[in-house]
Design an enzyme around this catalytic site. Structure first.
Site, short mmCIF file in Angstrom:
data_model
loop_
_atom_site.label_atom_id
_atom_site.label_comp_id
_atom_site.label_asym_id
_atom_site.label_seq_id
_atom_site.Cartn_x
_atom_site.Cartn_y
_atom_site.Cartn_z
N LYS A 159 12.18 11.52 -2.13
CA LYS A 159 11.37 12.63 -2.65
C LYS A 159 12.29 13.70 -3.21
CE LYS A 159 7.60 14.59 -0.76
NZ LYS A 159 6.47 14.36 -1.66
N1 PMP Z 1 3.21 9.34 -3.56
C1 PMP Z 1 3.83 10.43 -4.05
C2 PMP Z 1 4.45 10.35 -5.39
C3 PMP Z 1 3.90 11.61 -3.29
O1 PMP Z 1 4.51 12.68 -3.76
C4 PMP Z 1 3.27 11.66 -2.03
C5 PMP Z 1 3.28 12.94 -1.23
N2 PMP Z 1 4.40 13.05 -0.40
C6 PMP Z 1 2.63 10.51 -1.57
C7 PMP Z 1 2.62 9.38 -2.34
C8 PMP Z 1 1.97 10.49 -0.21
O2 PMP Z 1 2.93 10.52 0.81
P1 PMP Z 1 2.64 11.17 2.22
O3 PMP Z 1 1.43 10.51 2.76
O4 PMP Z 1 3.85 10.91 3.03
O5 PMP Z 1 2.41 12.63 1.98
#
Ligand code: PMP
Length: 307
Positions: A159
């Site tokens: 991320k």
């Molecule tokens: N895909 C992307 C591109 C994201 O930015 C996120 C948010 N973090 C998610 C999926 C979902 O991940 P999470 O459930 O860990 O928030």
């Protein structure tokens, strides 16, 4: 949604006043996207506020930093404690937490390695990311003309702040075209994820979601939903999904920390199923929304109490 100011902000090991959480405009990350971050939610429970899957979020933050060769000057345990500290300092029992690790002030240029690494943690109250009504009514999505960054362009499993201009292109394109959210395909043409959510489809009672190799983030909500669905007796497949799979699904939904679990009622103007929140989505969503509030004993281990 405008950010609502709170009292305290955690910056490089100290709690500072919200108004003092500032950086220089020559901060490296501002120019080159050299940061990694997390999004975490705090939920109210009968034992006080709790962080949902705290250690999984911290682990992913460190993994993202590792990819970009950023040494975080704290241990994972210290970082987890800092998250709890800043929530406690603001007296919030329900909020969003944004830990951010970034290259700060020191040098410019495309070699980030000499630039000092800063860590900050912000919290603020944040309601339903896709709108309160979306939990039931669902959202309308557009398959984006922008492709998700490929593994050899910007690793989608990390991320990094910079990669989110890719997601922003897709989100803005969808909004300008009158949709609520975008779904991004990878360069091979399979579904990766939404601009900030993972995607699930339901067909004949089986749930499917793209695998990490498709270029989605390994979402923590995704992982929670897979566990919830399997525990409820559903089969869950991690497999490549085409836009055909989405258009012809009985049900589809998004998962994410900010969005939580939100039905997708239309994709590229085609109704999905009955255009209403389907029964599987409804069941999984209800369990998902109850789990972080401590209402499901089987998932209490996902919670870390703030106090
Ligand atoms: N895909 C992307 C591109 C994201 O930015 C996120 C948010 N973090 C998610 C999926 C979902 O991940 P999470 O459930 O860990 O928030």
């Amino acid at each position: 949604m405008p950010i609502q100011a709170v009292e305290k902000f955690w910056m490089d090991g100290q709690l500072v006043d919200w108004a003092d959480a500032k950086v220089h405009v020559l901060t490296h990350a501002l120019h080159y996207g050299s940061g990694v971050f997390e999004g975490v939610r705090i939920y109210p429970t009968d034992r006080g506020p709790a962080v949902f899957r705290l250690h999984d979020h911290v682990r992913r933050l460190f993994r993202s930093a590792h990819v970009y060769q950023m040494d975080i000057p704290y241990t994972q345990e210290e970082t987890a404690d800092a998250i709890r500290d800043v929530v406690r300092a603001n007296g919030l029992d329900s909020c969003y937490v944004r830990p951010l690790v970034f290259r700060g002030f020191g040098e410019m240029g495309l070699n980030p390695l000499p630039v000092p690494v800063s860590v900050c943690i912000a919290v603020w109250p944040w309601g339903a990311y896709l709108g309160e009504e979306a939990f039931e009514a669902g959202v309308r999505v557009k398959i984006s003309s922008w492709k998700r960054n490929d593994h050899n362009m910007l690793p989608p499993g990390a991320k990094a702040t910079g990669q989110y201009i890719n997601s922003s292109l897709a989100k803005v394109e969808a909004l300008n075209a009158g949709y609520d959210e975008a779904i991004m395909l990878n360069v091979a043409g399979y579904i990766a994820d939404g601009s900030g959510q993972n995607v699930f489809v339901v067909k004949d009672g089986v749930l499917s979601t793209p695998p990490g190799s498709a270029g989605c983030l390994d979402g923590i909500t995704r992982d929670s939903v897979i566990a919830i669905a399997r525990d409820a007796g559903y089969q869950v497949a991690e497999r490549n999904l085409s836009r055909f799979d989405l258009y012809t699904a009985d049900e589809a939904f998004f998962t994410g920390t900010a969005a939580e679990v939100v039905p997708i009622r239309e994709a590229d103007d085609r109704p999905i199923g009955s255009r209403e929140r389907g029964p599987v989505t409804k069941e999984i969503q209800a369990t998902f929304l109850a789990a972080p509030r401590g209402e499901v004993d089987a998932y209490r281990s996902w919670l870390s109490l703030v106090d």
